[in-house]
Design a protein around this motif. Structure first.
Motif, mmCIF file in Angstrom:
data_model
loop_
_atom_site.group_PDB
_atom_site.id
_atom_site.type_symbol
_atom_site.label_atom_id
_atom_site.label_comp_id
_atom_site.label_asym_id
_atom_site.label_seq_id
_atom_site.Cartn_x
_atom_site.Cartn_y
_atom_site.Cartn_z
ATOM 1 N N ARG A 96 40.340 -26.269 51.132
ATOM 2 C CA ARG A 96 39.491 -26.181 50.366
ATOM 3 C C ARG A 96 39.583 -26.423 48.884
ATOM 4 O O ARG A 96 38.757 -26.983 47.830
ATOM 5 C CB ARG A 96 38.674 -24.789 50.404
ATOM 6 N N ALA A 97 40.773 -26.169 48.228
ATOM 7 C CA ALA A 97 41.068 -26.147 46.911
ATOM 8 C C ALA A 97 41.767 -27.377 46.466
ATOM 9 O O ALA A 97 41.645 -27.733 45.305
ATOM 10 C CB ALA A 97 41.951 -24.878 46.337
ATOM 11 N N LEU A 98 42.503 -28.057 47.236
ATOM 12 C CA LEU A 98 43.230 -29.288 46.812
ATOM 13 C C LEU A 98 42.389 -30.708 46.990
ATOM 14 O O LEU A 98 41.719 -30.783 48.166
ATOM 15 C CB LEU A 98 44.711 -29.558 47.629
ATOM 16 N N PRO A 99 42.445 -31.628 46.070
ATOM 17 C CA PRO A 99 41.745 -32.773 46.340
ATOM 18 C C PRO A 99 42.293 -33.739 47.241
ATOM 19 O O PRO A 99 43.170 -34.662 46.785
ATOM 20 C CB PRO A 99 41.725 -33.384 44.816
ATOM 21 N N VAL A 100 42.257 -33.397 48.601
ATOM 22 C CA VAL A 100 43.138 -34.225 49.755
ATOM 23 C C VAL A 100 42.296 -35.453 50.078
ATOM 24 O O VAL A 100 40.856 -35.470 50.336
ATOM 25 C CB VAL A 100 43.363 -33.089 50.611
ATOM 26 N N ARG A 101 43.006 -36.567 50.220
ATOM 27 C CA ARG A 101 42.226 -37.637 50.731
ATOM 28 C C ARG A 101 42.700 -37.959 52.370
ATOM 29 O O ARG A 101 41.910 -38.332 52.875
ATOM 30 C CB ARG A 101 42.450 -38.840 49.903
ATOM 31 N N ARG A 102 44.093 -37.769 52.341
ATOM 32 C CA ARG A 102 44.627 -38.503 53.568
ATOM 33 C C ARG A 102 45.611 -37.352 54.381
ATOM 34 O O ARG A 102 46.761 -37.276 54.034
ATOM 35 C CB ARG A 102 45.293 -39.463 53.748
ATOM 36 N N PRO A 103 44.966 -36.223 54.814
ATOM 37 C CA PRO A 103 46.042 -35.113 55.079
ATOM 38 C C PRO A 103 46.462 -35.629 56.683
ATOM 39 O O PRO A 103 46.047 -36.117 57.466
ATOM 40 C CB PRO A 103 45.005 -33.849 55.528
ATOM 41 N N VAL A 104 47.765 -35.156 56.725
ATOM 42 C CA VAL A 104 48.350 -35.423 58.209
ATOM 43 C C VAL A 104 49.066 -34.147 58.720
ATOM 44 O O VAL A 104 49.607 -33.364 57.888
ATOM 45 C CB VAL A 104 49.361 -36.452 58.081
ATOM 46 N N ALA A 140 60.264 -40.926 58.615
ATOM 47 C CA ALA A 140 59.692 -42.424 58.715
ATOM 48 C C ALA A 140 58.341 -42.379 59.514
ATOM 49 O O ALA A 140 57.654 -43.485 59.258
ATOM 50 C CB ALA A 140 60.531 -43.244 59.289
ATOM 51 N N ASP A 141 58.028 -41.581 60.499
ATOM 52 C CA ASP A 141 56.870 -41.458 61.268
ATOM 53 C C ASP A 141 55.677 -41.032 60.688
ATOM 54 O O ASP A 141 54.569 -41.098 61.058
ATOM 55 C CB ASP A 141 57.015 -40.930 62.627
ATOM 56 N N VAL A 142 55.650 -40.388 59.391
ATOM 57 C CA VAL A 142 54.915 -39.962 58.830
ATOM 58 C C VAL A 142 54.136 -40.957 57.635
ATOM 59 O O VAL A 142 54.845 -41.600 57.052
ATOM 60 C CB VAL A 142 55.349 -38.527 57.825
ATOM 61 N N PRO A 143 52.776 -41.356 57.834
ATOM 62 C CA PRO A 143 52.142 -42.377 57.229
ATOM 63 C C PRO A 143 52.610 -42.003 55.645
ATOM 64 O O PRO A 143 52.416 -41.281 54.964
ATOM 65 C CB PRO A 143 50.803 -42.308 57.312
ATOM 66 N N GLU A 144 53.084 -43.588 54.951
ATOM 67 C CA GLU A 144 53.361 -43.446 53.696
ATOM 68 C C GLU A 144 52.146 -42.978 52.764
ATOM 69 O O GLU A 144 52.562 -42.181 51.697
ATOM 70 C CB GLU A 144 54.084 -44.506 53.188
ATOM 71 N N ASP A 145 51.067 -43.226 53.159
ATOM 72 C CA ASP A 145 49.883 -42.753 52.106
ATOM 73 C C ASP A 145 49.373 -41.466 52.455
ATOM 74 O O ASP A 145 48.229 -41.133 51.818
ATOM 75 C CB ASP A 145 48.458 -43.770 52.387
#
Length: 358
Positions: A96-104, A140-145
């Motif tokens: 809720r607190a962080l400005p997250v756009r692309r969480p994985v 390496a399997d975690v998306p760079e973005d």
């Protein structure tokens, strides 16, 4: 190779992210192998400390002493510590607190981080680790973005302990790296711990005091992160989020005597886990994740759901695995218990396997 996916609502619906081990033991007089809280806890000295704190209930909770004690335990300034109502609250605050756009979220793992992110309106990507790779992470399997990555260490439910150097390879500028170390104090020596590190950009480490000390009903944990992140999380908390008894417990559980006791308990857990794994190896039908280093073991077998039901009829509760993304109905998680309890469980497992058909 593990598969990163943008898990849409259909993916979430395939797994009950809100199912936890306590649901397995709510009914019936069962020996509990479903919940990963250490047996025979909290110890008497801790219960006495908590009971004494009840005399302070008329006053509003003051977390300064407990916060300072946690900071000292990890060699950090207090500005890098936030006390929470269990690690589960921290996941909600992060969502809720962080400005997250692309969480994985790296799965299979504790499902509450993804559930909290979804509840906050985020679309959550998944990286699914595979059995044939030993459920081990390849950064390496975690998306760079990805701008927020969540991983458990040791991971619930696989019990795999990832090398600290592997996890820190996930760190980058502009990314928040959340490492759930709720079970790290059950690993002798905590060799792969990141708690206390200040050199990893964007690092947030979550700790729980509920597992080792048997305080699941009290709700106490904490987050360790940079002052900016801690400030953002603190502003998202309600006033007085942690009760006075929980603050007392936090201060007590990070003192030198308690840490020494936790270390002794971790060594006992390691020995008891080895005994459980040796017993499971006697069953041709059962395959365990042998790299287990947490206070639980993940096992695979045919007709696991039927076996779980039979085990209940024989007096034992175990955790179903199909609610974890990346696992299916053939998986069960077993909490590590003392040798006597394990011996009785293995006998019951033999009967359950016979009853469902070998």
């Amino acid at each position: 190779m593990p598969t990163p996916t943008d898990a849409a609502s259909a993916g979430a619906a395939a797994h009950d992210l809100r199912h936890h081990g306590d649901a397995e033991v709510r009914e019936g007089d069962l020996t509990d192998l479903a919940v990963n809280v250490r047996a025979d806890t909290p110890p008497a000295w801790l219960k006495a400390r908590i009971a004494a704190s009840l005399d302070t209930l008329a006053a509003y909770p003051d977390g300064r002493a407990a916060r300072a004690a946690v900071a000292e335990r990890h060699g950090l300034p207090v500005e890098r510590v936030l006390l929470t109502a269990g690690a589960a609250e921290a996941f909600v605050l992060l969502a809720r607190a962080l400005p997250v756009r692309r969480p994985v979220v790296v799965h299979p793992q504790f499902t509450e981080p993804e559930a909290a992110l979804r509840d906050a309106g985020h679309e959550v990507g998944r990286v699914l680790l595979r059995e044939e790779d030993g459920f081990r992470l390849d950064p390496a399997d975690v998306p760079e973005d990805a701008d927020l990555v969540v991983i458990g260490n040791p991971t619930n439910p696989t019990s795999v302990l990832h090398p600290a150097d592997t996890i820190t390879r996930l760190a980058r500028p502009g990314r928040t790296l959340v490492v759930d170390e709720a079970f790290m104090d059950a690993v002798p020596g905590e060799p792969q711990a990141l708690a206390g590190r200040t050199d990893v950009p964007g690092l947030v480490v979550l700790r729980s005091l509920t597992k080792t000390w048997g305080l699941a009903g009290l709700r106490i944990g904490y987050a360790l992160a940079g002052p900016g992140t801690i400030g953002a999380l603190e502003r998202a908390q309600p006033l007085w989020p942690v009760s006075a008894p929980a603050l007392t417990a936090a201060q007590a559980c990070v003192g030198p005597a308690a840490l020494a006791e936790a270390t002794r308990a971790a060594h006992r857990v390691a020995a008891d886990r080895a005994h459980l794994l040796a017993g499971l190896a006697e069953f041709e039908e059962v395959r365990a994740v042998e790299a287990a280093e947490g206070p639980f073991v993940l096992v695979r077998m045919a007709r696991a759901d039927a076996v779980r039901v039979r085990l209940r009829s024989l007096g034992f509760a175990v955790r179903r695995g199909d609610t974890f993304p990346g696992l299916g109905p053939e998986w069960l998680r077993l909490a590590v218990r003392d040798r006597a309890t394990t011996g009785r469980f293995l006998q019951a497992l033999d009967q359950a396997l016979t009853l469902v058909g070998r």
